[in-house]
Design an enzyme around this catalytic site. Sequence first.
Site, PDB file in Angstrom:
ATOM      1  N   LYS A 219       1.020  -1.217   0.016  1.00 40.24           N
ATOM      2  CA  LYS A 219      -0.044  -0.171  -0.034  1.00 40.24           C
ATOM      3  C   LYS A 219       0.802   1.273  -0.173  1.00 40.24           C
ATOM      4  CE  LYS A 219      -3.431   2.730   0.574  1.00 40.24           C
ATOM      5  NZ  LYS A 219      -4.735   2.891  -0.318  1.00 40.24           N
ATOM      6  N   CYS A 273      -4.411  10.940   1.961  1.00 43.88           N
ATOM      7  CA  CYS A 273      -3.648   9.726   1.602  1.00 43.88           C
ATOM      8  C   CYS A 273      -2.260  10.008   0.710  1.00 43.88           C
ATOM      9  CB  CYS A 273      -4.620   9.005   0.559  1.00 43.88           C
ATOM     10  SG  CYS A 273      -6.104   8.715   1.425  1.00 43.88           S
TER      11      CYS A 273
HETATM   12  N1  LIG Z   1     -10.535   8.315   2.194  1.00 41.92           N
HETATM   13  C1  LIG Z   1      -9.934   7.822   1.356  1.00 41.92           C
HETATM   14  O1  LIG Z   1      -9.751   7.946   0.233  1.00 41.92           O
HETATM   15  C2  LIG Z   1      -9.277   6.340   1.564  1.00 41.92           C
HETATM   16  C3  LIG Z   1      -8.853   5.990   3.118  1.00 41.92           C
HETATM   17  N2  LIG Z   1      -8.306   4.636   3.261  1.00 41.92           N
HETATM   18  C4  LIG Z   1      -8.025   4.298   4.608  1.00 41.92           C
HETATM   19  O2  LIG Z   1      -9.129   4.580   5.143  1.00 41.92           O
HETATM   20  C5  LIG Z   1      -8.854   5.311   6.397  1.00 41.92           C
HETATM   21  C6  LIG Z   1     -10.048   5.746   6.942  1.00 41.92           C
HETATM   22  O3  LIG Z   1     -10.443   6.727   6.039  1.00 41.92           O
HETATM   23  P1  LIG Z   1     -11.697   7.387   6.158  1.00 41.92           P
HETATM   24  O4  LIG Z   1     -12.836   6.497   6.130  1.00 41.92           O
HETATM   25  O5  LIG Z   1     -11.825   8.207   4.845  1.00 41.92           O
HETATM   26  O6  LIG Z   1     -11.754   8.204   7.306  1.00 41.92           O
HETATM   27  P2  LIG Z   1     -13.034   9.174   7.860  1.00 41.92           P
HETATM   28  O7  LIG Z   1     -12.478  10.493   8.563  1.00 41.92           O
HETATM   29  O8  LIG Z   1     -13.929   9.211   6.875  1.00 41.92           O
HETATM   30  O9  LIG Z   1     -13.793   8.339   8.985  1.00 41.92           O
HETATM   31  C7  LIG Z   1     -13.103   7.716  10.159  1.00 41.92           C
HETATM   32  C8  LIG Z   1     -14.145   7.274  10.939  1.00 41.92           C
HETATM   33  O10 LIG Z   1     -13.443   6.621  12.303  1.00 41.92           O
HETATM   34  C9  LIG Z   1     -14.269   7.027  13.387  1.00 41.92           C
HETATM   35  N3  LIG Z   1     -13.274   6.784  14.551  1.00 41.92           N
HETATM   36  C10 LIG Z   1     -12.327   7.445  15.016  1.00 41.92           C
HETATM   37  N4  LIG Z   1     -11.690   6.821  16.079  1.00 41.92           N
HETATM   38  C11 LIG Z   1     -12.494   5.837  16.412  1.00 41.92           C
HETATM   39  C12 LIG Z   1     -12.373   4.768  17.312  1.00 41.92           C
HETATM   40  N5  LIG Z   1     -11.622   4.726  18.210  1.00 41.92           N
HETATM   41  N6  LIG Z   1     -13.428   3.737  17.040  1.00 41.92           N
HETATM   42  C13 LIG Z   1     -14.315   3.794  16.313  1.00 41.92           C
HETATM   43  N7  LIG Z   1     -14.623   4.823  15.253  1.00 41.92           N
HETATM   44  C14 LIG Z   1     -13.529   5.749  15.226  1.00 41.92           C
HETATM   45  C15 LIG Z   1     -14.608   8.604  13.221  1.00 41.92           C
HETATM   46  O11 LIG Z   1     -15.573   8.926  14.203  1.00 41.92           O
HETATM   47  C16 LIG Z   1     -14.979   8.308  11.693  1.00 41.92           C
HETATM   48  O12 LIG Z   1     -16.410   8.369  11.535  1.00 41.92           O
HETATM   49  C17 LIG Z   1      -7.644   5.915   6.108  1.00 41.92           C
HETATM   50  O13 LIG Z   1      -6.773   6.270   7.471  1.00 41.92           O
HETATM   51  C18 LIG Z   1      -6.936   5.281   5.237  1.00 41.92           C
HETATM   52  O14 LIG Z   1      -5.955   4.405   5.774  1.00 41.92           O
HETATM   53  C19 LIG Z   1      -8.001   3.923   2.112  1.00 41.92           C
HETATM   54  C20 LIG Z   1      -8.407   4.483   0.881  1.00 41.92           C
HETATM   55  C21 LIG Z   1      -8.866   5.378   0.540  1.00 41.92           C
HETATM   56  C1  LIG Z   2      -6.516   7.363  -8.335  1.00 42.85           C
HETATM   57  C2  LIG Z   2      -5.947   6.618  -7.028  1.00 42.85           C
HETATM   58  O1  LIG Z   2      -5.069   5.664  -7.106  1.00 42.85           O
HETATM   59  N1  LIG Z   2      -5.965   7.388  -5.941  1.00 42.85           N
HETATM   60  C3  LIG Z   2      -5.739   6.803  -4.626  1.00 42.85           C
HETATM   61  C4  LIG Z   2      -5.737   8.028  -3.670  1.00 42.85           C
HETATM   62  O2  LIG Z   2      -6.831   8.592  -3.792  1.00 42.85           O
HETATM   63  P1  LIG Z   2      -7.158  10.434  -3.506  1.00 42.85           P
HETATM   64  O3  LIG Z   2      -8.321  10.745  -3.054  1.00 42.85           O
HETATM   65  O4  LIG Z   2      -6.070  10.570  -2.431  1.00 42.85           O
HETATM   66  O5  LIG Z   2      -6.961  10.823  -4.881  1.00 42.85           O
HETATM   67  P2  LIG Z   2      -5.721  10.954  -6.070  1.00 42.85           P
HETATM   68  O6  LIG Z   2      -4.752  10.151  -5.874  1.00 42.85           O
HETATM   69  O7  LIG Z   2      -6.311  11.306  -7.335  1.00 42.85           O
HETATM   70  O8  LIG Z   2      -5.285  12.674  -5.736  1.00 42.85           O
HETATM   71  C5  LIG Z   2      -4.404  12.856  -4.681  1.00 42.85           C
HETATM   72  C6  LIG Z   2      -3.868  14.436  -4.893  1.00 42.85           C
HETATM   73  O9  LIG Z   2      -2.896  14.282  -6.019  1.00 42.85           O
HETATM   74  C7  LIG Z   2      -3.382  15.337  -7.065  1.00 42.85           C
HETATM   75  N2  LIG Z   2      -3.037  14.468  -8.479  1.00 42.85           N
HETATM   76  C8  LIG Z   2      -3.580  13.538  -8.517  1.00 42.85           C
HETATM   77  C9  LIG Z   2      -3.128  12.712  -9.840  1.00 42.85           C
HETATM   78  C10 LIG Z   2      -2.356  13.553 -10.792  1.00 42.85           C
HETATM   79  O10 LIG Z   2      -2.012  12.894 -11.904  1.00 42.85           O
HETATM   80  N3  LIG Z   2      -2.044  14.747 -10.607  1.00 42.85           N
HETATM   81  C11 LIG Z   2      -2.432  15.052  -9.390  1.00 42.85           C
HETATM   82  O11 LIG Z   2      -1.721  16.467  -9.086  1.00 42.85           O
HETATM   83  C12 LIG Z   2      -4.866  15.499  -7.090  1.00 42.85           C
HETATM   84  O12 LIG Z   2      -5.298  16.471  -7.358  1.00 42.85           O
HETATM   85  C13 LIG Z   2      -5.032  15.283  -5.318  1.00 42.85           C
HETATM   86  O13 LIG Z   2      -4.564  16.736  -4.857  1.00 42.85           O
HETATM   87  O14 LIG Z   2      -5.436   7.641  -2.347  1.00 42.85           O
HETATM   88  C14 LIG Z   2      -6.214   6.416  -1.641  1.00 42.85           C
HETATM   89  C15 LIG Z   2      -5.453   5.917  -0.446  1.00 42.85           C
HETATM   90  O15 LIG Z   2      -4.275   5.503  -0.687  1.00 42.85           O
HETATM   91  O16 LIG Z   2      -6.133   6.103   0.487  1.00 42.85           O
HETATM   92  C16 LIG Z   2      -6.120   5.447  -2.684  1.00 42.85           C
HETATM   93  O17 LIG Z   2      -7.092   4.304  -2.327  1.00 42.85           O
HETATM   94  C17 LIG Z   2      -6.706   5.738  -3.961  1.00 42.85           C
HETATM   95  O18 LIG Z   2      -6.695   4.817  -4.938  1.00 42.85           O
END
Ligand SMILES: NC(=O)C1=CN([C@@H]2O[C@H](COP(=O)(O)OP(=O)(O)OC[C@H]3O[C@@H](n4cnc5c(N)ncnc54)[C@H](O)[C@@H]3O)[C@@H](O)[C@H]2O)C=CC1
Ligand SMILES: CC(=O)N[C@H]1[C@@H](OP(=O)(O)OP(=O)(O)OC[C@H]2O[C@@H](n3ccc(=O)[nH]c3=O)[C@H](O)[C@@H]2O)O[C@H](C(=O)O)[C@@H](O)[C@@H]1O
Length: 428
Positions: A219, A273
């Site tokens: 990751k 992220c």
């Molecule tokens: N948001 C994204 O684009 C992505 C996030 N992830 C992973 O997922 C993780 C979570 O991200 P999101 O869901 O976007 O975060 P988020 O900020 O939307 O939600 C996190 C939730 O966890 C809850 N929380 C905090 N402490 C807690 C506890 N002790 N027990 C139970 N609940 C608790 C909060 O109240 C909140 O509802 C990230 O740290 C990352 O590692 C992976 C891929 C994409």
């Molecule tokens: C498409 C993709 O792989 N996304 C992964 C990513 O998602 P996130 O919501 O952070 O969006 P994203 O990466 O597109 O943009 C980030 C910034 O870069 C800038 N950005 C982006 C692309 C580019 O070509 N140029 C650029 O400036 C852009 O403008 C943003 O400011 O992190 C998630 C995570 O690990 O939790 C993964 O699960 C996702 O799969």
Amino acid sequence: MKIAVIGLGKIGLPLAAQFANKGHTVVGVDIAPSTVATINEAVAPFPGEAQLGEYLTRLVPAGKLRATTNYADAIPEADAVVVVVPLFVDNDGRPDFGWMDKATADLAANLTKDTLVAYETTLPVGTLRTRWKPQLEHGSGLIEGTDFHVVFSPERVLTGRVFEDLRKYPKLLGGLSSEGAKRAVAFYEQVLDFDERPDLERGNGVWDLGSAEAAEMAKLAETTYRDVNIGLANQFAKFAETAGIDVYQVIEASNSQPYSHIHRPGISVGGHCIPVYPRLYLSNDPDATIVRAAREANTQMPAHAIARLQVEYGDLTGARVVVLGAAYRAGVKETAFSGVFDLVRHLGEVGAIASVHDPLYTQPELTGLGLTPHTFGESVDAAVLHTDHPEYRLLTRDDLPNVRQIIDGRAAIAAGKFECPVHVIGTP
Ligand SMILES: NC(=O)C1=CN([C@@H]2O[C@H](COP(=O)(O)OP(=O)(O)OC[C@H]3O[C@@H](n4cnc5c(N)ncnc54)[C@H](O)[C@@H]3O)[C@@H](O)[C@H]2O)C=CC1
Ligand SMILES: CC(=O)N[C@H]1[C@@H](OP(=O)(O)OP(=O)(O)OC[C@H]2O[C@@H](n3ccc(=O)[nH]c3=O)[C@H](O)[C@@H]2O)O[C@H](C(=O)O)[C@@H](O)[C@@H]1O
């Protein structure tokens, strides 16, 4: 199967809905009472996730999905527990495990024999074995590998299209023991569906990488790759500007053979992220100069954009400059590590009066973020496009009366819509 999901945010809640939609009984745990109450009313607590509303209105009344703030109400009964609570970095770039440690302690206090625990939150390599395994054993009095099993399985989806991405990408995982990994493969095969991917030699499905550490690193590797790649694109963009070249034309040309995948340059790299995970990687491998340099290149882009505006506009003292887009990327209502904050700060440093517009935020919401809201139709001297929201493709001169210079940080403004110059980052 009975499943508990800890952390019902933008990732955890869609995951819980996915598992329930597969016929399992799911209880979600979150510390935020308002989030829990909203979910129990079958309403999504945040916008933007296609299908989530439909899943909730079907699954909550059917008793397949409910939420609670009480770990004791969810964990002891669960066959499998998925943890997806955020992990942060502090101001010095060090991992801040606070929320995750708390979640792990509460999980441990309620853990029962034979449970599978899958952590999905992105973390530094080694965290599972050296930090959370001992915490879980200490808090539960149980032994990992015998009484219960722990695996790491990174979440790789993009918010806004979680359900689609869950089917599209292999589910990577690694265990602390081969028995744990075997159980986790069986678990994820029951709760996910996978699209055909003839392009993948190993096929689409659940991939056991052999160790928790390999899954943790996978990751960090894919997201650090993205940051380094964007850093390179930004480096090329700055050079292209001085050399009188259009970097977008160059990138399109370079990427026309299959070994080049240069990403898009831009005005900032935000979100919780991509700017964060390279720092988690650096906490494991502090000598990774290539990673550090890319982070630096990306961090400097907002300052570069304002310096470019100064060159094009002249003295910005007292100039009214609107930043278009608070969100860190198009279409999401999220400002974690968004470039908007640096842009506003740099504008203030050169004496400009900065305001911010974003179609996804109300004016009080922008004020709450410490930003000055802007209304279209008000006179401005200059504009800086930060987020390529689709709405901005339709911008016209009536939206920004009297504007004299525009910096377009994402090559998003349609040509010919304005009488004033539009300077795209990465072009002369
Ligand atoms: N948001 C994204 O684009 C992505 C996030 N992830 C992973 O997922 C993780 C979570 O991200 P999101 O869901 O976007 O975060 P988020 O900020 O939307 O939600 C996190 C939730 O966890 C809850 N929380 C905090 N402490 C807690 C506890 N002790 N027990 C139970 N609940 C608790 C909060 O109240 C909140 O509802 C990230 O740290 C990352 O590692 C992976 C891929 C994409
Ligand atoms: C498409 C993709 O792989 N996304 C992964 C990513 O998602 P996130 O919501 O952070 O969006 P994203 O990466 O597109 O943009 C980030 C910034 O870069 C800038 N950005 C982006 C692309 C580019 O070509 N140029 C650029 O400036 C852009 O403008 C943003 O400011 O992190 C998630 C995570 O690990 O939790 C993964 O699960 C996702 O799969």
